[in-house]
Design an enzyme around this catalytic site. Sequence first.
Site, PDB file in Angstrom:
ATOM      1  N   GLY A  45     -37.524   6.486  -6.039  1.00 41.04           N
ATOM      2  CA  GLY A  45     -37.837   5.134  -5.600  1.00 41.04           C
ATOM      3  C   GLY A  45     -36.967   4.628  -4.468  1.00 41.04           C
ATOM      4  O   GLY A  45     -37.101   3.484  -4.033  1.00 41.04           O
ATOM      5  N   HIS A  46     -36.052   5.433  -3.967  1.00 43.70           N
ATOM      6  CA  HIS A  46     -35.166   5.003  -2.856  1.00 43.70           C
ATOM      7  C   HIS A  46     -35.286   5.995  -1.709  1.00 43.70           C
ATOM      8  O   HIS A  46     -34.407   6.838  -1.542  1.00 43.70           O
ATOM      9  CB  HIS A  46     -33.720   4.913  -3.320  1.00 43.70           C
ATOM     10  CG  HIS A  46     -32.832   4.161  -2.386  1.00 43.70           C
ATOM     11  ND1 HIS A  46     -32.133   4.745  -1.350  1.00 43.70           N
ATOM     12  CD2 HIS A  46     -32.527   2.846  -2.323  1.00 43.70           C
ATOM     13  CE1 HIS A  46     -31.418   3.837  -0.721  1.00 43.70           C
ATOM     14  NE2 HIS A  46     -31.636   2.681  -1.289  1.00 43.70           N
ATOM     15  N   PHE A  47     -36.254   6.028  -0.996  1.00 41.56           N
ATOM     16  CA  PHE A  47     -37.436   5.184  -0.876  1.00 41.56           C
ATOM     17  C   PHE A  47     -38.652   6.079  -1.030  1.00 41.56           C
ATOM     18  O   PHE A  47     -38.592   7.228  -0.627  1.00 41.56           O
ATOM     19  CB  PHE A  47     -37.476   4.497   0.483  1.00 41.56           C
ATOM     20  CG  PHE A  47     -36.295   3.580   0.722  1.00 41.56           C
ATOM     21  CD1 PHE A  47     -36.274   2.312   0.156  1.00 41.56           C
ATOM     22  CD2 PHE A  47     -35.206   3.982   1.482  1.00 41.56           C
ATOM     23  CE1 PHE A  47     -35.204   1.462   0.381  1.00 41.56           C
ATOM     24  CE2 PHE A  47     -34.137   3.144   1.705  1.00 41.56           C
ATOM     25  CZ  PHE A  47     -34.129   1.878   1.157  1.00 41.56           C
ATOM     26  N   VAL A  52     -33.518   8.612   0.573  1.00 41.61           N
ATOM     27  CA  VAL A  52     -32.248   8.392   1.267  1.00 41.61           C
ATOM     28  C   VAL A  52     -31.193   8.098   0.207  1.00 41.61           C
ATOM     29  O   VAL A  52     -31.410   7.277  -0.690  1.00 41.61           O
ATOM     30  CB  VAL A  52     -32.349   7.197   2.243  1.00 41.61           C
ATOM     31  CG1 VAL A  52     -31.005   6.907   2.897  1.00 41.61           C
ATOM     32  CG2 VAL A  52     -33.413   7.443   3.301  1.00 41.61           C
TER      33      VAL A  52
END
Length: 136
Positions: A45-47, A52
Site C-alpha cells: 500500500g506504499h504505494f 517506495v
Amino acid sequence: MNREELKGILPHREPMLLVDEAELEEENLAVGKYTVKGDEYFLQGHFPGMPVMPGVIQLEIMAQTCCVLLKDEVKGKNTFYTGIDKARFKNKVLPGDTLVMKCSLVKSRPPFYFAQGKGYVNGKLTVSAELSFALL
C-alpha cells in the site's frame, strides 16, 4: 555482523529487525545494510503500483545501525527514540536497492545518546538525520 549476530545486541525481531548486516568500520562509524526485497509489509500500500520504502522505515534502519556503536551498552536494554531532528529525504529507496547507512555517535549522557546518520543507495544520498534515544 549478520542478522543472527545482530539479534545478540538488538531486541528487535522479524518483521522489525531491519538490518541485514552491520559493522563497526571505525571507532565511531557503524555501517548497516538492508536490501529491499519487494515483499516487505511496509511496502504493501506504499504505494500501489509503485512501492517506495517509507521514510520512517529508513529512520528505523538508521537507529538500528546506531545500536552497533553501543553494542556493549545496548545488550539487555530497549532503545527508545527521544528525538528525530533535521530528517531529510533526498531520493527514493525501491525494491532491489541496497540501503547503506553510515552512523556516528555525536555525544552521550547515559541513558541518552545522540547520533547522526546518512543513508545511501549506489553512493547517492537518500536520507539524513540527527537522532537521540534512550537505553532503558
